[in-house]
Enzyme design. Structure first.
Site, PDB file in Angstrom:
ATOM      1  CG  HIS A 174     -13.942   9.444-106.962  1.00  0.00           C
ATOM      2  ND1 HIS A 174     -12.767  10.090-107.243  1.00  0.00           N
ATOM      3  CD2 HIS A 174     -14.802   9.764-107.967  1.00  0.00           C
ATOM      4  CE1 HIS A 174     -12.899  10.767-108.377  1.00  0.00           C
ATOM      5  NE2 HIS A 174     -14.126  10.588-108.845  1.00  0.00           N
ATOM      6  CG  HIS A 226     -16.586  14.688-108.367  1.00  0.00           C
ATOM      7  ND1 HIS A 226     -16.114  15.317-109.495  1.00  0.00           N
ATOM      8  CD2 HIS A 226     -16.231  13.379-108.504  1.00  0.00           C
ATOM      9  CE1 HIS A 226     -15.502  14.432-110.280  1.00  0.00           C
ATOM     10  NE2 HIS A 226     -15.561  13.247-109.696  1.00  0.00           N
ATOM     11  CD  GLU A 269     -12.953  12.490-112.138  1.00  0.00           C
ATOM     12  OE1 GLU A 269     -12.347  12.453-111.062  1.00  0.00           O
ATOM     13  OE2 GLU A 269     -14.144  12.128-112.253  1.00  0.00           O
ATOM     14  CB  SER A 293     -10.983  11.069-103.949  1.00  0.00           C
ATOM     15  OG  SER A 293     -10.760  10.712-105.305  1.00  0.00           O
TER      16      SER A 293
END
Ligand SMILES: [Fe+2]
Length: 292
Positions: free
Chosen positions: A144, A149, A190, A209
């Site tokens: 993730h 990111h 996010e 993700s």
């Protein structure tokens, strides 16, 4: 002396994602700022293979769903067959946007997290999920954190936004406004969507993700998609255990950066005077962004 709170004393962190279990990860070996060594040679062949399978599943569906900035940069992570070495990745990233990737044992306290972002250091969890968590893992793992990111940190405007967020977070801690600021992170970094000439696309790491939410967020008629609005976001609660009911859509990373540049002190004050909004509620008269 707010930095004192951010010093690792071997105490479990409490931020970004709640659960009943203590967080996994070896906090005892982390440094005072919660960073630790990646210990790349300790990954097993099975762990590298799990990373490859996660990567390939997302890469196979990212076209038409992820934003171009993400697709253009994801190759910088290196070959999908291996969990990347953070030191090598940091060299490439630093040349582009002066960011680097640092290893952490897992979730870290807010102030430590903000402090790293403000120094253009992105904390990435060292461990990878278990094979049985292939579809869903409660706490963020290396997949993730890296896949979701890091690619956008290659984008100069987004990279600057993340640093500014970290600096804003340190200030929010002093103003007791972390909950309001966490909503901004949640609904942009996010779970953010961006409008493009080809339609709405995903840029948020939680979406990028996720096996299922990538398509859901961009194509499902179910959730609400409303224009980015800083105060609206700070008033809006979010859910951590389901797909999002509301997504906020930016027009560009420049818009995001500029909208979040002013001093938040009066904004926090104004937002606290207004009622909170539950996830999924669309306000009267609010624009909904259509998907084609
Ligand atoms: Fe994340």
């Amino acid at each position: 002396m707010q930095a004192v709170k951010a010093v690792n004393q071997g105490i479990a962190p409490v931020t970004y994602g709640q659960g009943d279990r203590p967080p996994r990860g070896d906090y005892a070996s982390a440094r005072a700022d919660y960073t630790c060594d990646q210990n790349w040679s300790a990954y097993t062949p099975q762990e590298h293979d799990l990373y490859r399978r996660l990567y390939e599943r997302q890469a196979a569906q990212m076209h038409g769903l992820a934003c171009d900035e993400f697709i253009d940069a994801v190759g910088h992570l290196g070959a999908p067959q291996r969990i990347p070495r953070f030191d090598q990745l940091s060299e490439t990233l630093h040349r582009r946007t002066r960011w680097e990737v640092v290893a952490v044992p897992g979730l870290i306290p807010e102030e430590a997290f903000f402090g790293l972002l403000a120094q253009r250091k992105f904390p990435v969890t060292g461990w990878i999920r278990k094979p049985e968590e292939f579809d869903y893992v409660v706490e963020p793992d290396v997949f993730h954190d890296l896949f979701g990111h890091v690619p956008l940190l290659f984008n100069p405007m987004f990279a600057d936004y993340m640093q500014a967020y970290g600096a804003g977070g340190l200030k929010a801690s002093r103003l007791d406004a972390c909950e309001l600021l966490a909503r901004l992170y949640w609904y942009t970094v996010e779970f953010g969507l961006i409008r493009t000439a080809q339609g709405v696309r995903a840029y948020g790491a939680g979406i990028l993700s996720s096996a299922g939410e990538l398509r859901y967020s961009v194509q499902s008629p179910e959730p609400s998609r409303v224009p980015f609005d800083l105060r609206r976001i700070m008033r809006t609660r979010y859910k951590i255990d389901t797909y999002q009911a509301t997504y906020f859509v930016i027009d560009s990373f420049q818009q995001l950066f500029e909208a979040t540049s002013p001093d938040f002190t009066p904004i926090y004050r104004a937002v606290r005077e207004l009622p909170q909004i539950d996830a999924g509620v669309v306000l009267e008269g609010e624009t909904r962004i259509a998907i084609e």
